[in-house]
Design an enzyme around this catalytic site. Structure first.
Site, PDB file in Angstrom:
ATOM      1  N   GLU A  28       8.446   1.650  11.416  1.00  0.00           N
ATOM      2  CA  GLU A  28       9.525   2.632  11.230  1.00  0.00           C
ATOM      3  C   GLU A  28       8.858   3.991  11.257  1.00  0.00           C
ATOM      4  O   GLU A  28       8.177   4.361  10.299  1.00  0.00           O
ATOM      5  CB  GLU A  28      10.221   2.420   9.879  1.00  0.00           C
ATOM      6  N   GLU A  88       7.863  16.606  15.295  1.00  0.00           N
ATOM      7  CA  GLU A  88       8.475  16.368  13.991  1.00  0.00           C
ATOM      8  C   GLU A  88       7.831  17.290  12.955  1.00  0.00           C
ATOM      9  O   GLU A  88       6.619  17.272  12.765  1.00  0.00           O
ATOM     10  CB  GLU A  88       8.267  14.909  13.576  1.00  0.00           C
ATOM     11  N   CYS A 114      12.820  10.904   7.814  1.00  0.00           N
ATOM     12  CA  CYS A 114      12.584  10.524   9.216  1.00  0.00           C
ATOM     13  C   CYS A 114      13.829  10.762  10.055  1.00  0.00           C
ATOM     14  O   CYS A 114      13.745  11.041  11.239  1.00  0.00           O
ATOM     15  CB  CYS A 114      12.180   9.062   9.281  1.00  0.00           C
ATOM     16  N   LYS A 127       0.886  -1.177   0.000  1.00  0.00           N
ATOM     17  CA  LYS A 127       0.000   0.000   0.000  1.00  0.00           C
ATOM     18  C   LYS A 127       0.916   1.217   0.000  1.00  0.00           C
ATOM     19  O   LYS A 127       1.400   1.650   1.041  1.00  0.00           O
ATOM     20  CB  LYS A 127      -0.868  -0.021   1.255  1.00  0.00           C
TER      21      LYS A 127
END
Ligand code: NDP
Length: 492
Positions: free
Chosen positions: A252, A387, A286, A177
């Site tokens: 992750e 973040e 990330c 996906k």
């Protein structure tokens, strides 16, 4: 008037056809122009793909192939990626707007990942464990069945290869996906896998909204494992569903990684590393080194140089070999970054560099933003804690190493960290004291498929890459093989 783009088929377990979900366009972030038109997968398509994948897994013989034969197919996948590397790199540039130099590196990394897992598979050893009775005892690993890979938009081909290669090596059927906004690379990889000899139906690519399609995939009873890369909130949601199914997951997730520049650092190296760590990929990474701690004695000199260098980075056309920073992924994401910069200022921060959209020819239609450095903020400010996932660095001075470690570790995230020092003992001590899945010492944002990768705390669960990466997609089984000459004593 421009001709409408042809409808791109999706891969419903080997059947290439438009999905039954909503029609949408994938846009080139540098211009906002459509590069692909497709219909997303519907929940019904997902169910069909998973059921067919399960049947193919049980009947195609892929899972039973000897490791060296399966490895040969994965080597062919790597070779086909290399053969088409320029075309793939250009398509990935259009799909997510990264500069061509970066998308070429991502394609090379995807080929390397298939090659590595092919080699790992062929040489993987099971264990004969020390016997403690009249049996031979063995630990073996078997494929799980249908596993799912859910990926974000920032490095599509690399993150998809990172999941597809070990999952295929392990013998599973895989349902991918991709992020709704970047479907192209996963579709290309599925077609390459088929061409290389992976049985049809063993790979599916189901683009569509994560909250709809991703959820149906995660909850599906035939899906035995989910490997997810994306935001922490989504990761936690998936983990809750997985808990109910008793299904293993790897997550992750996000980061707010500290980079620490000590006063004895080689400042030229540190400068290059800090710039690359936060501003490459437009900060949509990330592992972006988004919190910078600099020894107070050298803080002014270092941040002045850094701000000057950030102001000279080449932001612009992703198709140019010279471009260092392309656009952000969507208009909405740029707005979210602008809100964060305004928040930083309202919290008392000063903008040392950037903080605006670039202006002029070439910037009017794309989602560009300048490399931004904020200072004057504490590690407790929201822009230091949350973040941002964009080209925004928060710079802070530190006084002692104890204070540095306390601040670096004061985050819900613990994905990566950087240490810059010429003193190998101090660098070593800091590298061990900082809490993070990956620590770079005198370098930053370098990767190797042979080295495990993953986060601690809100940055995730589980590890990808490395030889053991294949076992993440397998079930362990213990075998006891009786060699008694007599029946079991109890029954005698
Ligand atoms: P999201 O979590 O929003 O999306 C990631 C993927 O999950 C997309 O395919 C998305 O689909 C899908 N998704 C969304 N909701 C659900 C759901 N309910 N169930 C299942 N799948 C769902 O993250 P972003 O796209 O915003 O990606 C950026 C994030 O990814 C950042 O936080 C970044 O740190 C993290 N990341 C982590 C990496 C790591 O290795 N640790 C590497 C790269 C990024 P869709 O987009 O189509 O809605």
């Amino acid at each position: 008037m421009k001709a409408r783009l042809e409808l791109l088929p999706i891969d419903v377990a080997g059947e290439w056809r438009p999905g039954n979900g909503e029609e949408y366009e994938s846009l080139y972030p540098a211009t906002g122009e459509p590069v692909a038109r497709l219909r997303a997968a519907s929940p019904g398509d997902v169910d069909e793909a998973i059921n067919r994948a399960d049947r193919t897994f049980r009947n195609s013989g892929w899972a039973q192939m000897l490791p060296h034969a399966r490895a040969a197919v994965l080597h062919r996948v790597a070779a086909l990626i290399r053969e088409r590397s320029e075309d793939l790199a250009q398509r990935q540039r259009l799909d997510n707007g990264k500069p061509i130099s970066e998308t070429r590196a991502l394609v090379a990394s995807a080929a390397g990942t298939f090659q590595y897992f092919a080699a790992a598979l062929e040489t993987l050893e099971e264990a004969i464990t020390p016997s403690r009775g009249a049996w031979v005892t063995m630990s073996v690993h078997e494929p799980m069945g249908v596993v799912a890979a859910i990926t974000p938009w920032n490095s599509p081909i690399a993150s998809e290869a990172q999941k597809l290669a070990p999952a295929r090596a392990a013998g599973n059927a895989v349902v991918v996906k991709p992020a709704e906004v970047t479907p192209l690379m996963a579709l290309e990889l599925a077609s390459i896998c088929e061409e290389a000899g992976v049985p049809r139906g063993m790979v599916s690519v189901l683009p569509g909204k994560g909250s709809v399609i991703g959820d149906v995939i995660t909850r599906h009873p035939l899906v035995r494992r989910v490997s997810f890369t994306g935001g922490t909130a989504t990761g936690k949601h998936i983990a809750r569903i997985a808990a109910d199914k008793m299904m293993p997951v790897s997550l992750e997730l996000g980061g707010k990684s500290p980079t620490m520049v000590l006063e004895d650092a080689d400042l030229d190296h540190a400068l290059a590393g800090v710039l690359y760590g936060i501003f490459s990929s437009s900060g949509e990474s990330c592992i972006a080194g988004s919190r910078l701690f600099v020894a107070r004695r050298i803080y002014d000199e270092f941040v002045t140089r850094l701000a000057r260098a950030a102001g000279s980075l080449r932001v612009g056309d992703p198709s140019s070999e010279r471009t260092q920073m392309g656009p952000l992924i969507t208009a909405g994401h740029r707005e979210s970054i602008e809100r964060y910069v305004a928040l930083g200022v309202s919290e008392g921060g000063r903008i040392r560099s950037g903080g605006v959209r670039p202006s002029g020819a070439g910037f009017d239609r794309g989602y560009f933003y300048t490399p931004t450095i904020l200072e004057g903020l504490a590690n407790t400010a929201r822009v230091s804690r949350e973040e941002i996932f964009g080209p925004v660095l928060v710079a802070m001075p530190f006084d002692t190493e104890d204070d540095l470690i306390a601040q670096a570790n004061d985050s819900v995230y613990a994905l990566a960290a950087g240490v810059w020092s010429r003193d190998f003992k101090r660098a070593w001590a800091l590298g061990r004291a900082v809490q993070a899945g990956t620590v770079w010492i005198n370098t930053y944002k370098q990767f190797s498929v042979s080295t495990p990768f993953g986060g601690w705390r809100d940055s995730g669960l589980g590890r990808e890459k490395g030889r053991e990466g294949i076992f993440q997609y397998m079930q362990q089984k213990s075998l006891y093989w009786g060699i008694n000459e007599e029946p079991l004593a109890w029954a005698r």
